[in-house]
Design an enzyme around this catalytic site. Structure first.
Site, short mmCIF file in Angstrom:
data_model
loop_
_atom_site.label_atom_id
_atom_site.label_comp_id
_atom_site.label_asym_id
_atom_site.label_seq_id
_atom_site.Cartn_x
_atom_site.Cartn_y
_atom_site.Cartn_z
N ASP A 278 -8.03 -4.78 0.10
CA ASP A 278 -8.61 -5.97 -1.19
C ASP A 278 -8.85 -6.93 -1.36
O ASP A 278 -8.83 -8.12 -2.11
CB ASP A 278 -8.53 -5.82 -2.33
CG ASP A 278 -8.74 -4.58 -2.97
OD1 ASP A 278 -9.86 -3.53 -2.60
OD2 ASP A 278 -8.55 -2.98 -3.64
N HIS B 227 1.10 -1.55 0.16
CA HIS B 227 0.23 -0.29 0.25
C HIS B 227 1.19 1.25 0.11
O HIS B 227 1.99 0.96 0.76
CB HIS B 227 -1.01 0.18 1.67
CG HIS B 227 -2.26 1.12 0.76
ND1 HIS B 227 -2.22 2.52 1.54
CD2 HIS B 227 -3.36 1.06 0.74
CE1 HIS B 227 -3.31 2.60 1.29
NE2 HIS B 227 -3.98 1.59 0.41
N1 CMC Z 1 4.30 -7.69 -4.90
C1 CMC Z 1 5.53 -7.90 -5.36
N2 CMC Z 1 6.36 -6.50 -4.98
C2 CMC Z 1 5.42 -5.48 -4.80
C3 CMC Z 1 4.20 -5.43 -4.51
C4 CMC Z 1 3.92 -6.53 -4.18
N3 CMC Z 1 1.81 -6.40 -4.93
N4 CMC Z 1 3.91 -3.74 -4.06
C5 CMC Z 1 5.33 -3.00 -4.12
N5 CMC Z 1 6.34 -3.67 -4.76
C6 CMC Z 1 7.26 -3.67 -4.08
C7 CMC Z 1 8.30 -2.92 -5.73
O1 CMC Z 1 8.42 -3.66 -6.77
C8 CMC Z 1 8.81 -1.99 -5.60
O2 CMC Z 1 10.11 -3.14 -4.40
P1 CMC Z 1 11.80 -1.93 -5.28
O3 CMC Z 1 11.67 -1.18 -4.17
O4 CMC Z 1 12.08 -3.03 -4.84
O5 CMC Z 1 11.84 -1.46 -6.57
C9 CMC Z 1 8.62 -1.63 -3.84
O6 CMC Z 1 7.65 -2.78 -2.92
C10 CMC Z 1 7.59 -0.62 -3.48
O7 CMC Z 1 6.47 -1.05 -4.41
P2 CMC Z 1 6.14 0.62 -4.87
O8 CMC Z 1 4.97 0.15 -6.61
O9 CMC Z 1 6.59 1.59 -5.50
O10 CMC Z 1 5.09 1.53 -4.11
P3 CMC Z 1 3.66 1.60 -4.67
O11 CMC Z 1 3.59 2.86 -3.12
O12 CMC Z 1 4.03 2.99 -5.92
O13 CMC Z 1 2.83 1.23 -4.50
C11 CMC Z 1 0.63 -0.06 -4.44
C12 CMC Z 1 1.79 0.88 -3.80
C13 CMC Z 1 -0.07 -0.47 -3.81
C14 CMC Z 1 0.28 0.11 -6.20
C15 CMC Z 1 1.57 -1.13 -4.52
O14 CMC Z 1 2.07 -2.14 -2.90
C16 CMC Z 1 0.72 -2.45 -5.69
O15 CMC Z 1 1.32 -2.79 -6.67
N6 CMC Z 1 0.61 -3.64 -4.70
C17 CMC Z 1 -0.91 -4.03 -5.80
C18 CMC Z 1 -2.03 -3.81 -6.12
C19 CMC Z 1 -2.87 -4.08 -4.99
O16 CMC Z 1 -3.10 -4.91 -4.42
N7 CMC Z 1 -3.90 -2.47 -4.54
C20 CMC Z 1 -4.48 -2.71 -3.99
C21 CMC Z 1 -4.03 -1.70 -2.91
S1 CMC Z 1 -5.53 -1.25 -1.67
C22 CMC Z 1 -6.56 -0.52 -2.23
C23 CMC Z 1 -6.92 0.92 -2.18
O17 CMC Z 1 -7.38 1.65 -1.53
O18 CMC Z 1 -6.80 1.45 -3.99
#
Ligand code: CMC
Length: 428
Positions: free
Chosen positions: A364, A307
């Site tokens: 989710d 998240h």
């Molecule tokens: N699986 C594997 N790796 C992950 C995941 C995941 N679900 N989420 C983040 N990472 C890794 C990412 O690859 C990165 O690694 P590194 O630092 O080595 O490059 C690190 O963790 C930080 O991730 P980020 O993408 O920079 O973080 P963000 O804050 O931009 O993204 C997120 C947050 C929710 C989009 C992401 O965690 C994600 O894609 N999760 C899966 C989709 C999901 O479940 N979304 C629902 C969110 S809750 C409902 C809502 O309110 O929208």
């Protein structure tokens, strides 16, 4: 702490005031930055460090796992209030008293019809259209049937718009699902509560009496409350920015629905279920999918994990996990998908990749399992999220307009070609 931040660019030094929130969050107010520095701006892709507004609606502390609407804890609201009480608090600032709540519920019922011509618009969609696209279009179409703009300085006008959209939205949700299932489009019943009516709209079969399941009703109410607001997330920021051009409420909500659709946001609840199904079909090897999620050359992500704001646990996920157990036990459902979910969760919580990056199950991860147990088709999951988020979007739109916020218009740093001569077509 001083109430100023100092910025040094080359030989020059600038001071900017700090803003402190009621929960002691601190921001540097850079409103005067560009003017004072002769054109310097800040850049922050994804707005990871950028506050877009000051807001009195929702407080969340991602490190401590705290979520509060209007100062009320999400745990208390989920256990003690119903969805319309929570909606009222979000939109109007305080929990309603008996009289206010009764009137609010009555006024919503009075607005729980849509023009029958909306049916014709729905009929034009193919049956396999994604429900989120349909919902966004129908919400936008409501503008055509309610063309008067909300006069934001009139409390009565705003109140009428709120009860109108809260009254009509469950019909759009129910119809979107019925269309998908090939069922005739019904109207609800005024004798039912909001959530009961939603269930009636979604599940009433033409040739059967409608049986209300109290377990499903309570779980659905809880899920809607848990989704009702989440401060400046992608869809809410979209609603605020669209509304900042003074576009109407329904048009702004329609844009919010489109933003919610994506799998990194609300669409994750559908993506989680599809991922669990795929793992099951592939033999249930969770370790294989954990390895894929960690492999930087593989685009696969563990859906329902991580998240932007919560870096400890998602308080909504805790409540939903307990609700999922309750619903599955009470309904006597033994879902193999749940075993896969539990396996993935256990492995991720003990895996250094997930632990180091503070990736925990989000709201989710479990919501789809409950929706599935309720008999809601997987493509409808994000529609359920949209209905839950509706009061939050309305509250945020109203706050933004009442504060007369300027039009949202970020700047950029240009990285393209410098001025170059035009080459005539025959010479290219
Ligand atoms: N699986 C594997 N790796 C992950 C995941 C995941 N679900 N989420 C983040 N990472 C890794 C990412 O690859 C990165 O690694 P590194 O630092 O080595 O490059 C690190 O963790 C930080 O991730 P980020 O993408 O920079 O973080 P963000 O804050 O931009 O993204 C997120 C947050 C929710 C989009 C992401 O965690 C994600 O894609 N999760 C899966 C989709 C999901 O479940 N979304 C629902 C969110 S809750 C409902 C809502 O309110 O929208």
């Amino acid at each position: 702490m001083s109430n100023k931040a100092k910025l040094i660019i080359g030989d020059n030094s600038y001071e900017f005031p700090l803003i402190k929130g009621t929960e002691n969050e601190v921001a540097i107010n850079v409103k005067t930055l560009r003017g004072a520095t002769n054109g310097v701006i800040t850049i922050d892709p994804g707005y990871k460090n950028t506050g877009s507004c000051e807001s009195a609606i929702t407080f969340l502390d991602g490190e401590k796992g705290i979520l509060r609407y209007r100062g009320y804890s999400i745990e208390e609201l989920a256990n003690k209030a119903d969805f319309l009480e929570v909606s009222y608090a979000l939109i109007f600032g305080d929990l309603p008293n008996n009289e206010q709540l009764a009137k609010f519920k009555e006024d919503i019922k009075e607005n729980s019809l849509v023009d029958d011509d909306v049916r014709k618009i729905l009929e034009a969609f193919p049956k396999n259209a994604h429900p989120m696209g349909v919902l966004s279009s129908l919400t936008s179409a409501l503008t055509a049937f309610n063309p008067a703009f909300v006069n934001i300085s009139s409390e009565e006008d705003m109140y009428n718009a709120v009860v109108r959209i809260l009254g009509k939205f469950p019909i759009l949700v129910g119809w979107t699902m019925r269309k998908k299932k090939g069922l005739h489009l019904n109207y609800g019943s005024k004798s039912l509560s909001y959530v009961e009516n939603l269930m009636y709209l979604m599940f009433k079969h033409p040739n059967e009496d409608f049986q209300m399941n109290p377990i499903i009703k309570r779980a659905l109410d809880k899920l809607l409350i848990l989704h009702a607001d989440h401060e400046q997330n992608c869809s809410t920021s979209t609603v605020r920015i669209v509304g900042s051009s003074h576009a109407g409420l329904f048009a702004s909500l329609s844009a919010g629905i489109s933003a919610l659709w994506g799998p990194l946001h609300g669409g994750a609840n559908q993506a989680v279920l599809e991922m669990l199904e795929a793992i099951k079909a592939d033999g249930g090897d969770t370790k294989k999918y954990m390895a894929k999620a960690k492999d930087k050359n593989d685009p696969f992500r563990l859906m329902g994990f991580g998240h932007r704001v919560y870096k400890n646990f998602d308080p909504r996920a805790k409540i939903i996990k307990a609700a999922a157990d309750e619903v599955l036990n009470d309904l006597g459902i033994d879902d193999p998908i749940l075993e896969i979910a539990r396996g993935l969760e256990k492995e991720a919580l003990n895996d250094p990749y997930f632990v180091d990056r503070k990736l925990y199950p989000n709201v989710d991860f479990y919501s789809g399992i409950i929706y599935r147990a309720m008999g809601i088709p997987v493509e409808m999951f994000t529609v359920m999220f949209a209905l839950g988020r509706l009061p939050g979007w309305i509250a945020q739109w109203k706050e933004m307009r009442l504060k007369n916020e300027p039009i949202g218009r970020p700047r950029q740093i240009y990285t393209g070609e410098n001025l170059r001569p035009f080459t005539e077509l025959e010479n290219r």
